[in-house]
Design an enzyme around this catalytic site. Structure first.
Site, PDB file in Angstrom:
ATOM      1  CG  HIS A 102       6.313  -6.434   1.180  1.00 24.87           C
ATOM      2  ND1 HIS A 102       5.733  -6.383   2.418  1.00 24.87           N
ATOM      3  CD2 HIS A 102       5.468  -5.747   0.353  1.00 24.87           C
ATOM      4  CE1 HIS A 102       4.602  -5.675   2.361  1.00 24.87           C
ATOM      5  NE2 HIS A 102       4.429  -5.290   1.117  1.00 24.87           N
ATOM      6  CG  HIS A 130      -4.681  -1.377  -4.978  1.00 26.91           C
ATOM      7  ND1 HIS A 130      -4.312  -1.469  -6.297  1.00 26.91           N
ATOM      8  CD2 HIS A 130      -6.046  -1.372  -4.963  1.00 26.91           C
ATOM      9  CE1 HIS A 130      -5.396  -1.523  -7.057  1.00 26.91           C
ATOM     10  NE2 HIS A 130      -6.463  -1.461  -6.275  1.00 26.91           N
ATOM     11  CB  SER A 157       4.159  -1.962  -1.088  1.00 24.71           C
ATOM     12  OG  SER A 157       2.835  -1.496  -1.021  1.00 24.71           O
ATOM     13  CD  GLU A 167      -5.607   3.146   0.545  1.00 22.44           C
ATOM     14  OE1 GLU A 167      -4.823   2.249   0.235  1.00 22.44           O
ATOM     15  OE2 GLU A 167      -6.816   2.916   0.775  1.00 22.44           O
ATOM     16  CG  ASP A 175      -1.007  -5.583  -2.620  1.00 23.67           C
ATOM     17  OD1 ASP A 175      -1.633  -6.665  -2.632  1.00 23.67           O
ATOM     18  OD2 ASP A 175      -0.486  -5.104  -1.593  1.00 23.67           O
TER      19      ASP A 175
HETATM   20  N1  SAM Z   1       0.292  -2.576  -1.093  1.00 22.54           N
HETATM   21  C1  SAM Z   1       0.140  -2.508   0.354  1.00 22.54           C
HETATM   22  C2  SAM Z   1       1.331  -3.177   1.006  1.00 22.54           C
HETATM   23  O1  SAM Z   1       1.876  -4.148   0.444  1.00 22.54           O
HETATM   24  O2  SAM Z   1       1.745  -2.728   2.074  1.00 22.54           O
HETATM   25  C3  SAM Z   1      -1.165  -3.120   0.809  1.00 22.54           C
HETATM   26  C4  SAM Z   1      -2.364  -2.656   0.084  1.00 22.54           C
HETATM   27  S1  SAM Z   1      -3.894  -3.370   0.545  1.00 22.54           S
HETATM   28  C5  SAM Z   1      -3.756  -5.022   0.021  1.00 22.54           C
HETATM   29  C6  SAM Z   1      -5.005  -2.663  -0.615  1.00 22.54           C
HETATM   30  C7  SAM Z   1      -5.331  -1.207  -0.411  1.00 22.54           C
HETATM   31  O3  SAM Z   1      -5.949  -0.709  -1.618  1.00 22.54           O
HETATM   32  C8  SAM Z   1      -6.318  -0.923   0.689  1.00 22.54           C
HETATM   33  O4  SAM Z   1      -5.754  -0.007   1.596  1.00 22.54           O
HETATM   34  C9  SAM Z   1      -7.544  -0.324  -0.012  1.00 22.54           C
HETATM   35  O5  SAM Z   1      -8.187   0.703   0.737  1.00 22.54           O
HETATM   36  C10 SAM Z   1      -6.944   0.253  -1.278  1.00 22.54           C
HETATM   37  N2  SAM Z   1      -7.860   0.326  -2.435  1.00 22.54           N
HETATM   38  C11 SAM Z   1      -8.921  -0.475  -2.702  1.00 22.54           C
HETATM   39  N3  SAM Z   1      -9.434  -0.177  -3.916  1.00 22.54           N
HETATM   40  C12 SAM Z   1      -8.665   0.824  -4.440  1.00 22.54           C
HETATM   41  C13 SAM Z   1      -8.657   1.528  -5.674  1.00 22.54           C
HETATM   42  N4  SAM Z   1      -9.578   1.253  -6.616  1.00 22.54           N
HETATM   43  N5  SAM Z   1      -7.719   2.466  -5.878  1.00 22.54           N
HETATM   44  C14 SAM Z   1      -6.788   2.752  -4.927  1.00 22.54           C
HETATM   45  N6  SAM Z   1      -6.739   2.099  -3.728  1.00 22.54           N
HETATM   46  C15 SAM Z   1      -7.651   1.146  -3.487  1.00 22.54           C
END
Ligand code: SAM
Length: 289
Positions: free
Chosen positions: A19, A42, A104, A122, A171
């Site tokens: 971040h 993500h 994020s 998501e 991410d």
């Molecule tokens: N970026 C966020 C933050 O910094 O606050 C954290 C994200 S977390 C590491 C990853 C997220 O991606 C999870 O909530 C998961 O459900 C989602 N996810 C996993 N595979 C995905 C995909 N192919 N497309 C979209 N979202 C996905």
């Protein structure tokens, strides 16, 4: 699949590196008035309570944001680069103690100017509902699109953005080992369509082969597309076993020229504040194409 919930990791040392870098990228890209499109491939739930739920169980924020704040409260000097990040987190906790940690999507949403747009992906069936609800509460919600779709295959459809000024945060949870391969494919496709975009990839540093190989794979892609890059890592401990995440990294394609100095100012403080044992260290490397 779908056992990952980012609330467990909210406010961790990995979130801090991600971040802090992200905020600087946005601030640099907003130096020009032209509209900026930001894509968070993500997204997670958007914002997290540190007082209850998963975050209170895992207590990862204790080794992250709370540890950094204690370091500051103890009178240690905090560089402007770290203070800018802390101000952003504090802004989510108006008039009081730190109880909420913005993910994020909230960090990016709060930074939106009227001309900017934010696209969030998501896939998790519960997280998407929470994300929609959380984003719906924001005054910036009209500037934000939410997609319950697989971002690895959908990202290219959003590129290039109309103003040709774009930031993409990638991410993944890396829950599925295939994520490493999907990430590479998505970056390849994205660069073909929008070579000048700024791409920020977060990854966990683990002993698994794919994780170790990730920075070199990214460098190869950059070489093939003649792109500049910046690679940074933050390790808070070096203990045997992998009971908890000890280190993470960010790989930035087309980094702004200011990012290296920003991180060079921040990383020694983050390492000192968050380091648990003598293995705490950081890495900062870049290449200009
Ligand atoms: N970026 C966020 C933050 O910094 O606050 C954290 C994200 S977390 C590491 C990853 C997220 O991606 C999870 O909530 C998961 O459900 C989602 N996810 C996993 N595979 C995905 C995909 N192919 N497309 C979209 N979202 C996905």
């Amino acid at each position: 699949m779908f056992s990952y919930r980012h609330a467990f990791h909210a406010g961790s040392h990995a979130d801090i590196l991600k971040h802090l870098t992200l905020i600087h990228l946005v601030e640099y890209l907003q130096e020009k008035p032209v509209a900026l499109t930001m894509v968070d491939t993500h997204a997670g739930a958007g914002v997290y309570s540190l007082e209850d739920g998963f975050a209170a169980v895992s207590k990862e924020a204790e080794g992250g944001i709370y540890r950094l704040l204690k370091f500051k409260d103890a009178g240690n000097p905090i560089p402007e680069s770290v203070q800018t990040y802390l101000d952003c987190i504090k802004a989510e906790n108006v008039g009081g103690d730190l109880k909420t940690y913005p993910g994020s999507p909230f960090i990016l949403a709060r930074l939106l100017r009227p001309q900017d747009r934010l696209k969030l992906f998501e896939l998790h069936p519960k997280e998407i509902d929470i994300l929609r609800h959380n984003i719906g509460e924001l005054k910036q919600s009209k500037q934000i699109d939410i997609y319950a779709e697989d971002s690895f295959s959908r990202l290219k459809g959003l590129l290039p953005p109309p103003s040709r000024r774009g930031l993409v945060l990638i991410d993944p949870s890396y829950e599925d080992k295939q994520d490493y391969r999907y990430l590479e494919l998505a970056i390849e496709e994205a660069l073909q369509r929008f070579a000048t975009g700024c791409y920020a990839v977060w990854y966990p540093i683990l002993s698994r082969r794919e994780s170790i190989a990730l920075p070199d794979r990214m460098k190869k892609i950059c070489a093939a597309h003649q792109r500049s890059w910046l690679h940074t890592e933050l390790r808070v401990e070096n203990a045997p076993g992998e009971r908890r995440l000890q280190a993470s990294g960010m790989f930035i394609i087309n980094p702004p020229w200011t990012l290296e100095k920003h991180l060079a100012d921040a990383l020694p403080t983050l390492t000192k504040a968050l380091g648990i044992d003598g293995g705490a260290q950081f890495l900062l490397k870049s290449f200009e194409a």
